[in-house]
Design a protein around this motif. Sequence first.
Motif, PDB file in Angstrom:
ATOM      1  N   LYS A  84       0.821  -1.208   0.000  1.00 38.43           N
ATOM      2  CA  LYS A  84       0.000   0.000   0.000  1.00 38.43           C
ATOM      3  C   LYS A  84       0.858   1.261   0.000  1.00 38.43           C
ATOM      4  CE  LYS A  84      -3.959   0.289   0.562  1.00 38.43           C
ATOM      5  NZ  LYS A  84      -5.142   0.521  -0.311  1.00 38.43           N
ATOM      6  N   VAL A  85       1.816   1.333   0.914  1.00 37.38           N
ATOM      7  CA  VAL A  85       2.585   2.572   1.043  1.00 37.38           C
ATOM      8  C   VAL A  85       3.536   2.771  -0.139  1.00 37.38           C
ATOM      9  CG1 VAL A  85       2.355   2.725   3.539  1.00 37.38           C
ATOM     10  CG2 VAL A  85       4.291   1.471   2.565  1.00 37.38           C
ATOM     11  N   VAL A  86       4.109   1.699  -0.659  1.00 34.74           N
ATOM     12  CA  VAL A  86       4.972   1.840  -1.834  1.00 34.74           C
ATOM     13  C   VAL A  86       4.146   2.311  -3.030  1.00 34.74           C
ATOM     14  CG1 VAL A  86       6.450   0.642  -3.485  1.00 34.74           C
ATOM     15  CG2 VAL A  86       6.696   0.190  -1.039  1.00 34.74           C
ATOM     16  N   GLY A  87       2.924   1.816  -3.148  1.00 33.54           N
ATOM     17  CA  GLY A  87       2.045   2.269  -4.221  1.00 33.54           C
ATOM     18  C   GLY A  87       1.784   3.769  -4.138  1.00 33.54           C
ATOM     19  N   ILE A  88       1.517   4.257  -2.924  1.00 36.01           N
ATOM     20  CA  ILE A  88       1.284   5.701  -2.737  1.00 36.01           C
ATOM     21  C   ILE A  88       2.540   6.486  -3.099  1.00 36.01           C
ATOM     22  CG2 ILE A  88       0.816   7.489  -1.013  1.00 36.01           C
ATOM     23  CD1 ILE A  88      -0.830   5.313   0.498  1.00 36.01           C
ATOM     24  N   GLU A  89       3.690   6.008  -2.625  1.00 35.44           N
ATOM     25  CA  GLU A  89       4.947   6.707  -2.910  1.00 35.44           C
ATOM     26  C   GLU A  89       5.222   6.775  -4.411  1.00 35.44           C
ATOM     27  OE1 GLU A  89       7.464   5.686   1.153  1.00 35.44           O
ATOM     28  OE2 GLU A  89       7.484   4.253  -0.512  1.00 35.44           O
ATOM     29  N   ARG A  90       4.979   5.666  -5.117  1.00 36.05           N
ATOM     30  CA  ARG A  90       5.252   5.642  -6.546  1.00 36.05           C
ATOM     31  C   ARG A  90       4.281   6.523  -7.330  1.00 36.05           C
ATOM     32  NH1 ARG A  90       8.976   2.062  -8.881  1.00 36.05           N
ATOM     33  NH2 ARG A  90       8.304   3.196 -10.743  1.00 36.05           N
ATOM     34  N   VAL A  91       3.016   6.560  -6.917  1.00 39.47           N
ATOM     35  CA  VAL A  91       2.059   7.454  -7.587  1.00 39.47           C
ATOM     36  C   VAL A  91       2.521   8.898  -7.467  1.00 39.47           C
ATOM     37  CG1 VAL A  91      -0.254   8.454  -7.417  1.00 39.47           C
ATOM     38  CG2 VAL A  91       0.025   5.973  -7.441  1.00 39.47           C
ATOM     39  N   GLU A  92       2.896   9.296  -6.257  1.00 42.29           N
ATOM     40  CA  GLU A  92       3.297  10.694  -6.063  1.00 42.29           C
ATOM     41  C   GLU A  92       4.634  11.008  -6.729  1.00 42.29           C
ATOM     42  OE1 GLU A  92       1.514  13.019  -3.039  1.00 42.29           O
ATOM     43  OE2 GLU A  92       1.880  11.378  -1.614  1.00 42.29           O
ATOM     44  N   GLN A  93       5.493  10.023  -6.823  1.00 45.65           N
ATOM     45  CA  GLN A  93       6.792  10.232  -7.471  1.00 45.65           C
ATOM     46  C   GLN A  93       6.658  10.281  -8.989  1.00 45.65           C
ATOM     47  OE1 GLN A  93      10.036   7.440  -6.409  1.00 45.65           O
ATOM     48  NE2 GLN A  93      10.390   7.193  -8.613  1.00 45.65           N
ATOM     49  N   ASP A  94       5.908   9.331  -9.562  1.00 44.24           N
ATOM     50  CA  ASP A  94       5.849   9.183 -11.013  1.00 44.24           C
ATOM     51  C   ASP A  94       4.702   9.939 -11.657  1.00 44.24           C
ATOM     52  OD1 ASP A  94       7.965   7.490 -10.577  1.00 44.24           O
ATOM     53  OD2 ASP A  94       6.815   5.640 -10.886  1.00 44.24           O
ATOM     54  N   PHE A  95       3.637  10.225 -10.885  1.00 46.45           N
ATOM     55  CA  PHE A  95       2.448  10.876 -11.433  1.00 46.45           C
ATOM     56  C   PHE A  95       2.007  12.010 -10.511  1.00 46.45           C
ATOM     57  CE2 PHE A  95       2.510   6.377 -12.550  1.00 46.45           C
ATOM     58  CZ  PHE A  95       2.458   6.422 -13.938  1.00 46.45           C
ATOM     59  N   PRO A  96       2.839  13.008 -10.326  1.00 46.04           N
ATOM     60  CA  PRO A  96       2.504  14.079  -9.374  1.00 46.04           C
ATOM     61  C   PRO A  96       1.276  14.869  -9.808  1.00 46.04           C
ATOM     62  CG  PRO A  96       4.384  14.690 -10.725  1.00 46.04           C
ATOM     63  CD  PRO A  96       4.116  13.242 -11.022  1.00 46.04           C
ATOM     64  N   GLY A  97       0.588  15.418  -8.808  1.00 43.04           N
ATOM     65  CA  GLY A  97      -0.540  16.291  -9.087  1.00 43.04           C
ATOM     66  C   GLY A  97      -1.889  15.618  -9.125  1.00 43.04           C
ATOM     67  N   ARG A  98      -1.939  14.269  -9.014  1.00 37.36           N
ATOM     68  CA  ARG A  98      -3.243  13.601  -8.988  1.00 37.36           C
ATOM     69  C   ARG A  98      -3.974  13.983  -7.703  1.00 37.36           C
ATOM     70  NH1 ARG A  98      -0.439  12.727 -13.506  1.00 37.36           N
ATOM     71  NH2 ARG A  98      -1.586  11.404 -14.961  1.00 37.36           N
ATOM     72  N   PRO A  99      -5.318  14.105  -7.746  1.00 36.97           N
ATOM     73  CA  PRO A  99      -6.044  14.591  -6.573  1.00 36.97           C
ATOM     74  C   PRO A  99      -6.243  13.560  -5.477  1.00 36.97           C
ATOM     75  CG  PRO A  99      -7.578  14.125  -8.342  1.00 36.97           C
ATOM     76  CD  PRO A  99      -6.200  13.943  -8.915  1.00 36.97           C
ATOM     77  N   SER A 100      -6.276  12.277  -5.839  1.00 35.66           N
ATOM     78  CA  SER A 100      -6.651  11.280  -4.836  1.00 35.66           C
ATOM     79  C   SER A 100      -6.390   9.872  -5.344  1.00 35.66           C
ATOM     80  CB  SER A 100      -8.141  11.417  -4.488  1.00 35.66           C
ATOM     81  OG  SER A 100      -8.939  11.203  -5.661  1.00 35.66           O
ATOM     82  N   ILE A 101      -6.465   8.922  -4.401  1.00 36.25           N
ATOM     83  CA  ILE A 101      -6.497   7.491  -4.712  1.00 36.25           C
ATOM     84  C   ILE A 101      -7.788   6.937  -4.118  1.00 36.25           C
ATOM     85  CG2 ILE A 101      -5.397   5.240  -4.389  1.00 36.25           C
ATOM     86  CD1 ILE A 101      -2.723   6.682  -4.067  1.00 36.25           C
ATOM     87  N   ILE A 102      -8.520   6.178  -4.908  1.00 34.86           N
ATOM     88  CA  ILE A 102      -9.766   5.553  -4.457  1.00 34.86           C
ATOM     89  C   ILE A 102      -9.554   4.045  -4.379  1.00 34.86           C
ATOM     90  CG2 ILE A 102     -12.222   5.225  -4.886  1.00 34.86           C
ATOM     91  CD1 ILE A 102     -11.583   8.118  -4.470  1.00 34.86           C
ATOM     92  N   THR A 103     -10.015   3.430  -3.289  1.00 37.49           N
ATOM     93  CA  THR A 103      -9.857   1.983  -3.133  1.00 37.49           C
ATOM     94  C   THR A 103     -11.127   1.364  -2.572  1.00 37.49           C
ATOM     95  OG1 THR A 103      -8.407   0.262  -2.213  1.00 37.49           O
ATOM     96  CG2 THR A 103      -8.885   2.138  -0.798  1.00 37.49           C
TER      97      THR A 103
END
Length: 363
Positions: free
Chosen positions: A313-332
């Motif tokens: 979970k946390v690595v997924g969040i880190e990679r989203v923010e690192q590789d795809f900055p500016g997204r508003p949210s993650i929905i699960t």
Amino acid sequence: MTAYTVHELDVPTTMDDDPEKVRAFREWLAVTDAAEVDVHGLTELSWKPEEYLPMCHEPGAPSRLFVVRADGGTVVAAGSYDTKQAPGTPNCWIALGVLPEHQRHGIGSLLADHLERIAREDGRTQWKTYAVSRQVGPASGHGYLAARTGFGAVPADEAGARFLTARGWRFGQVNRISRLGLPADHSVVRELHDRAAVRAGPDYRVHAWVGRTPEEWLDGLALLETRMSTDAPDGDMAEPEDVWTADRLREHEEELARAPRTMLTVAVEHVPSTTLAGFTQLAVPDGPERAVMQWDTLVLKEHRGHRLGWLLKVVGIERVEQDFPGRPSIITFNAEENRPMLDVNEAVGFVGVGSEGIWERRT
């Protein structure tokens, strides 16, 4: 009196297909989204046609789409019928939605009768459907319909709950819909990452990639996809094993690659055996204003108890923010009985925003 008729769509292959097919598909999706948003109010869950269409052509599991038209051709309801095509498969998935202003005119019953008749004629004996709800978090007591798992409930007065109960469907399970606003609290995410890595120890190693699965992990990810059908929480609504092969996974990836989004996969390797022990996938839309959707997440039963779910979970969040900055949210979406995953969601900052009831009917 207005007459209503059911029509099956000729699903376009691409958004550049015949304009009439594409127009009808756009209408179908607009009605589907509108019916759900009217219940939970979560516009972030709405689909763009270009995002949704490839999923209608899932290899070995094509979708059949239907609309109900009123006099004059106006689309007032939309539905779908999904199955796996492997011989002997007993299950199917049925979905329908009616525009709010056209409810209580027998339109839902007309469409449900049509879809259920197809399921019977197709020899399907286990039917499932997903009904979104305004309920946020666990609930119980008067005025609520409890899931058979013993975890979670939805308001008994919701139109979907009343409709399905009246038709003989059984309410089996609740999925909580949770949202993490981005950017996340990096200090919290880092602390959880460090704690999970220590708990996992040297026997587990994290890998991440975007797009196609590397050849070395293709068989391992196919196995994890197969185990999604046997290891994920499903209450007493277990489905038959859904076997994935490397070839099927490649076809699946190629189809999804047609959509305007990037698939981010995070997997954890069991180092001593050089096999994958768990994974999560996040679908990242090309549009930076669009929410990231967390798709399948699984840790194999034999590897649980090492905080691998937290690590994924946390690595997924880190990679989203690192590789795809500016997204508003993650929905699960997570089963209400899946307390280990809800624990990590809550610890990292996910907030419940709605729910989804899973219903079943056996014939």
